[in-house]
Structure formats: structure tokens, C-alpha cells
Motif scaffolding. Structure first.
Motif, PDB file in Angstrom:
ATOM      1  N   HIS A   1     -11.220   1.956  -0.063  1.00  0.00           N
ATOM      2  CA  HIS A   1     -11.003   0.503  -0.078  1.00  0.00           C
ATOM      3  C   HIS A   1     -10.036   0.073   1.037  1.00  0.00           C
ATOM      4  O   HIS A   1     -10.273  -0.924   1.713  1.00  0.00           O
ATOM      5  CB  HIS A   1     -10.478   0.078  -1.457  1.00  0.00           C
ATOM      6  CG  HIS A   1     -10.296  -1.395  -1.594  1.00  0.00           C
ATOM      7  ND1 HIS A   1     -11.346  -2.263  -1.812  1.00  0.00           N
ATOM      8  CD2 HIS A   1      -9.184  -2.167  -1.518  1.00  0.00           C
ATOM      9  CE1 HIS A   1     -10.883  -3.503  -1.869  1.00  0.00           C
ATOM     10  NE2 HIS A   1      -9.571  -3.473  -1.693  1.00  0.00           N
TER      11      HIS A   1
ATOM     12  N   ASP B   1      -9.876  -3.561   2.991  1.00  0.00           N
ATOM     13  CA  ASP B   1      -8.529  -4.047   3.320  1.00  0.00           C
ATOM     14  C   ASP B   1      -8.302  -4.079   4.835  1.00  0.00           C
ATOM     15  O   ASP B   1      -7.618  -4.978   5.348  1.00  0.00           O
ATOM     16  CB  ASP B   1      -7.452  -3.168   2.654  1.00  0.00           C
ATOM     17  CG  ASP B   1      -7.360  -3.412   1.150  1.00  0.00           C
ATOM     18  OD1 ASP B   1      -8.004  -4.354   0.652  1.00  0.00           O
ATOM     19  OD2 ASP B   1      -6.646  -2.647   0.479  1.00  0.00           O
TER      20      ASP B   1
ATOM     21  N   HIS C   1      -0.600  -6.277  -6.443  1.00  0.00           N
ATOM     22  CA  HIS C   1      -1.072  -6.112  -5.068  1.00  0.00           C
ATOM     23  C   HIS C   1      -2.399  -6.854  -4.836  1.00  0.00           C
ATOM     24  O   HIS C   1      -2.569  -7.532  -3.819  1.00  0.00           O
ATOM     25  CB  HIS C   1      -1.225  -4.628  -4.743  1.00  0.00           C
ATOM     26  CG  HIS C   1      -1.943  -4.379  -3.473  1.00  0.00           C
ATOM     27  ND1 HIS C   1      -1.444  -4.798  -2.265  1.00  0.00           N
ATOM     28  CD2 HIS C   1      -3.149  -3.814  -3.215  1.00  0.00           C
ATOM     29  CE1 HIS C   1      -2.315  -4.492  -1.316  1.00  0.00           C
ATOM     30  NE2 HIS C   1      -3.358  -3.900  -1.870  1.00  0.00           N
TER      31      HIS C   1
ATOM     32  N   GLU D   1      -3.308  -9.918  -2.035  1.00  0.00           N
ATOM     33  CA  GLU D   1      -4.434  -9.981  -1.093  1.00  0.00           C
ATOM     34  C   GLU D   1      -5.319 -11.194  -1.379  1.00  0.00           C
ATOM     35  O   GLU D   1      -5.765 -11.880  -0.457  1.00  0.00           O
ATOM     36  CB  GLU D   1      -5.272  -8.700  -1.191  1.00  0.00           C
ATOM     37  CG  GLU D   1      -4.585  -7.493  -0.584  1.00  0.00           C
ATOM     38  CD  GLU D   1      -5.436  -6.230  -0.603  1.00  0.00           C
ATOM     39  OE1 GLU D   1      -4.970  -5.208  -0.090  1.00  0.00           O
ATOM     40  OE2 GLU D   1      -6.564  -6.257  -1.140  1.00  0.00           O
TER      41      GLU D   1
ATOM     42  N   HIS E   1       0.840  -1.206   0.000  1.00  0.00           N
ATOM     43  CA  HIS E   1       0.000   0.000   0.000  1.00  0.00           C
ATOM     44  C   HIS E   1       0.876   1.257   0.000  1.00  0.00           C
ATOM     45  O   HIS E   1       0.591   2.205  -0.717  1.00  0.00           O
ATOM     46  CB  HIS E   1      -0.914   0.031   1.237  1.00  0.00           C
ATOM     47  CG  HIS E   1      -2.121  -0.860   1.110  1.00  0.00           C
ATOM     48  ND1 HIS E   1      -2.849  -1.275   2.198  1.00  0.00           N
ATOM     49  CD2 HIS E   1      -2.723  -1.409   0.029  1.00  0.00           C
ATOM     50  CE1 HIS E   1      -3.850  -2.049   1.770  1.00  0.00           C
ATOM     51  NE2 HIS E   1      -3.792  -2.150   0.473  1.00  0.00           N
TER      52      HIS E   1
HETATM   53 FE   LIG Z   1      -5.110  -3.287  -0.865  1.00  0.00          FE
END
Ligand SMILES: [Fe+2]
Ligand SMILES: [Fe+2]
Length: 136
Positions: free
Chosen positions: A120, A125, A59, A63, A22
Motif C-alpha cells: 500500500h 500512498d 493515519h 491521508e 508511516h
Molecule cells: Fe499510509
């Protein structure tokens, strides 16, 4: 010049790999938006936008790997947010490539990118981070 988007430790979700990505993402977006604001060379700006896009895909898959590995119950919803982002990002990127780095598209992209990411990270997240912290 102030940075258009700045990372803060307050955004951490508590999972090192996710937080690291991030932070990198915020920095890559910030570099891109600064280059747009400074009217940098179009090819250079396009390269930065490509980097942001590729990094976001990488990314999201980080996740989603976590979600799969630990059977995250809200995976479907979280992944649908990622998917919607990818579609909108592609649409804006195409428009950007067709019309060039116009102020209008830049501002649209900037506003959308920043608000999506902040929302988000703070919502989906953070929830994923809380779940993973109990598993890791
Ligand atoms: Fe993320
Ligand atoms: Fe996510």
C-alpha cells in the motif's frame, strides 16, 4: 534478533506528516511482532496490537483529510483499500482475542500486515504523495 519489519527512508512518499506516521507505524508493528516472537505477556501484546490498530485509523484519516482537502481524483479507490484493511484487521484481531496469541494467528497476522503495508505504501500512498507534492 533482527527486526521483523524495518523502516527505510526509501519508503518515503515525500509528505512529511505521512512519512512521520508511516515510520511510527512501522516501529509500532515491529514492537508488536517482536513481543509476539519473544512470547511476552498476552495483555501486553494485546495492548500493542490495540495501539497499532488505533494508530492506523488515525493515519488513514490523516491521508483521507488530505484527499478531501485537495480533491484527490483517486480518493475513492484509495479509501476502499483503507476500508478493506480495516475490515480484515478487525477480523484478525477478533480471532486473535478469541484464540489467544497462537503461533498460527501471529504468523498470519505478521505476514498479512507486513505485505499489505509495504504494498500500500509503495503503491497507493506513493501515488498520493506525488499528487500532494504538486499541491503543497
Ligand atoms: Fe499510509
Ligand atoms: Fe493510504
Amino acid at each position: 534478533m533482527t527486526q521483523p519489519i524495518q523502516w527505510s527512508d526509501a519508503f518515503k512518499v515525500g509528505i512529511e506528516k505521512i512519512d512521520f506516521q508511516h515510520k511510527n507505524l512501522y516501529e509500532a508493528i515491529s514492537r508488536f511482532l517482536t513481543a509476539v516472537a519473544e512470547n511476552k505477556d498476552v495483555a501486553e501484546i494485546k495492548k500493542m496490537l490495540d495501539f497499532v490498530g488505533n494508530y492506523i485509523f488515525e493515519h488513514f484519516s490523516t491521508e483521507e483529510d488530505y484527499m478531501g482537502r485537495y480533491e484527490y481524483p483517486a480518493a475513492l479507490h484509495h479509501k476502499s483499500e483503507h476500508q478493506a484493511f480495516i475490515e480484515e484487521f478487525r477480523r484478525m484481531k477478533n480471532q486473535y482475542e478469541l484464540d489467544g496469541a497462537t503461533k498460527f494467528i501471529s504468523l498470519q497476522l505478521e505476514g498479512w500486515l507486513i505485505s499489505w503495508l509495504q504494498k500500500h505504501v509503495a503503491g497507493s500512498d506513493t501515488a498520493l504523495g506525488l499528487f500532494l507534492k504538486k499541491k503543497l
